[in-house]
Design a protein around this motif. Structure first.
Motif, short mmCIF file in Angstrom:
data_model
loop_
_atom_site.label_atom_id
_atom_site.label_comp_id
_atom_site.label_asym_id
_atom_site.label_seq_id
_atom_site.Cartn_x
_atom_site.Cartn_y
_atom_site.Cartn_z
N UNK A 60 0.98 -1.24 -0.20
CA UNK A 60 0.03 0.05 -0.01
C UNK A 60 0.91 1.01 -0.09
N UNK A 61 2.15 1.09 1.00
CA UNK A 61 2.84 2.25 0.61
C UNK A 61 3.72 2.66 -0.34
N UNK A 62 3.97 1.54 -1.28
CA UNK A 62 4.49 1.52 -2.61
C UNK A 62 3.64 2.25 -3.41
N UNK A 63 2.56 1.77 -3.11
CA UNK A 63 1.49 2.27 -4.25
C UNK A 63 1.16 3.78 -4.21
N UNK A 64 0.97 4.14 -2.77
CA UNK A 64 0.88 5.58 -2.59
C UNK A 64 1.89 6.51 -2.97
N UNK A 65 3.28 5.82 -2.69
CA UNK A 65 4.29 6.87 -3.24
C UNK A 65 4.38 6.91 -4.65
N UNK A 87 -6.31 10.98 0.24
CA UNK A 87 -7.67 10.51 1.01
C UNK A 87 -7.35 8.74 1.01
N UNK A 88 -7.04 8.47 -0.38
CA UNK A 88 -6.69 6.85 -0.66
C UNK A 88 -5.47 6.44 0.63
N UNK A 89 -4.35 7.41 0.52
CA UNK A 89 -3.44 6.92 1.55
C UNK A 89 -3.66 6.89 2.89
N UNK A 90 -4.73 7.79 3.07
CA UNK A 90 -5.23 7.64 4.44
C UNK A 90 -5.97 6.65 4.90
N UNK A 94 -2.57 4.55 6.51
CA UNK A 94 -2.73 5.05 7.87
C UNK A 94 -3.72 4.26 8.75
N UNK A 95 -4.92 4.08 8.20
CA UNK A 95 -5.73 3.07 8.87
C UNK A 95 -5.42 1.68 9.07
N UNK A 96 -4.74 1.44 7.99
CA UNK A 96 -4.35 -0.07 8.05
C UNK A 96 -3.23 -0.17 8.92
N UNK A 97 -2.28 0.71 9.23
CA UNK A 97 -1.28 0.51 10.32
C UNK A 97 -2.02 0.66 11.61
N UNK A 98 -3.08 1.35 11.98
CA UNK A 98 -3.42 1.58 13.27
C UNK A 98 -4.39 0.45 13.39
N UNK A 105 -2.87 -6.41 15.52
CA UNK A 105 -2.58 -5.49 16.60
C UNK A 105 -3.70 -4.51 16.66
N UNK A 106 -3.69 -3.94 17.68
CA UNK A 106 -4.71 -2.93 17.57
C UNK A 106 -4.27 -1.62 18.41
N UNK A 107 -4.88 -0.65 18.31
CA UNK A 107 -4.30 0.75 18.61
C UNK A 107 -5.02 0.84 20.10
N UNK A 108 -4.40 1.15 21.17
CA UNK A 108 -4.91 1.57 22.48
C UNK A 108 -5.10 2.93 22.47
N UNK A 109 -6.18 3.52 22.15
CA UNK A 109 -6.38 4.94 21.93
C UNK A 109 -5.99 5.87 23.18
N UNK A 110 -6.28 5.11 24.49
CA UNK A 110 -5.95 5.93 25.82
C UNK A 110 -4.38 6.31 25.75
N UNK A 111 -3.62 5.20 24.99
CA UNK A 111 -2.15 5.77 24.98
C UNK A 111 -1.82 7.06 24.76
N UNK A 112 -2.65 7.65 23.89
CA UNK A 112 -2.38 9.07 23.52
C UNK A 112 -2.12 9.91 24.57
#
Length: 162
Positions: A60-65, A87-90, A94-98, A105-112
């Motif tokens: 996905x990152x290569x395609x976005x690049x 928008x597509x990169x987001x 980005x969403x695929x990472x988090x 894995x998952x994002x612990x939103x409280x960590x922020x």
């Protein structure tokens, strides 16, 4: 949003994706599951799922690049194409990472609020995987904050054009 601002964001995202692709490819090219001394089948399956997600993120990152590069080279600058690409990169990167679709894995939103890393693994992982994800997280967070605008703005434009 003005052309120069969108163009600046596209350049920033291009730099981010260049770095991300390099880090992911280096890790994936140099690391195998068998090198990680996985002790049982369950752990092996989980690590395999993480590797699958990392490969998907690299693609996905290569395609976005590539999309960023094409748009930045075009004259005159194509603002609508740039916004659609951001928008597509987001959504793809980005969403695929988090929040990976395969729940690697998952994002612990409280960590922020605590200043700690927000990516948490469901099971223990080798230190090399943990370090990789931690090394990527800050830049992914920064780009997510920059591109959140496109999440709502681009979607609103698409609804209004129908």
């Amino acid at each position: 949003m003005g052309n120069s601002l969108v163009q600046t964001q596209l350049n920033d995202v291009k730099e981010f994706l260049t770095q991300t692709v390099t880090v992911l490819e280096n890790f994936l090219n140099e690391t195998t599951i068998s090198q990680l001394n996985v002790s049982n089948d369950e752990e092996h399956t989980y690590i395999k799922m993480i590797f699958s997600n990392l490969r998907k993120l690299a693609v996905y990152s290569e395609e976005g690049l590539e999309a960023c590069s094409v748009i930045l080279q075009s004259e005159p600058f194509q603002k609508p194409a740039a916004e659609k690409t951001l928008y597509k990169i987001y959504h793809q990167c980005i969403e695929e990472f988090f929040s990976p679709k395969n729940d690697a894995w998952y994002e612990d939103s409280r960590s922020a609020y605590t200043g700690k890393n927000s990516i948490k693994f469901y099971h223990s992982v080798p230190e090399s995987i943990s370090k990789l994800v931690k090394s990527l997280e800050a830049d992914f967070q920064r780009i997510r904050e920059e591109l959140e605008y496109y999440e709502t703005d681009y979607r609103t434009k698409m609804i209004q054009s129908k």
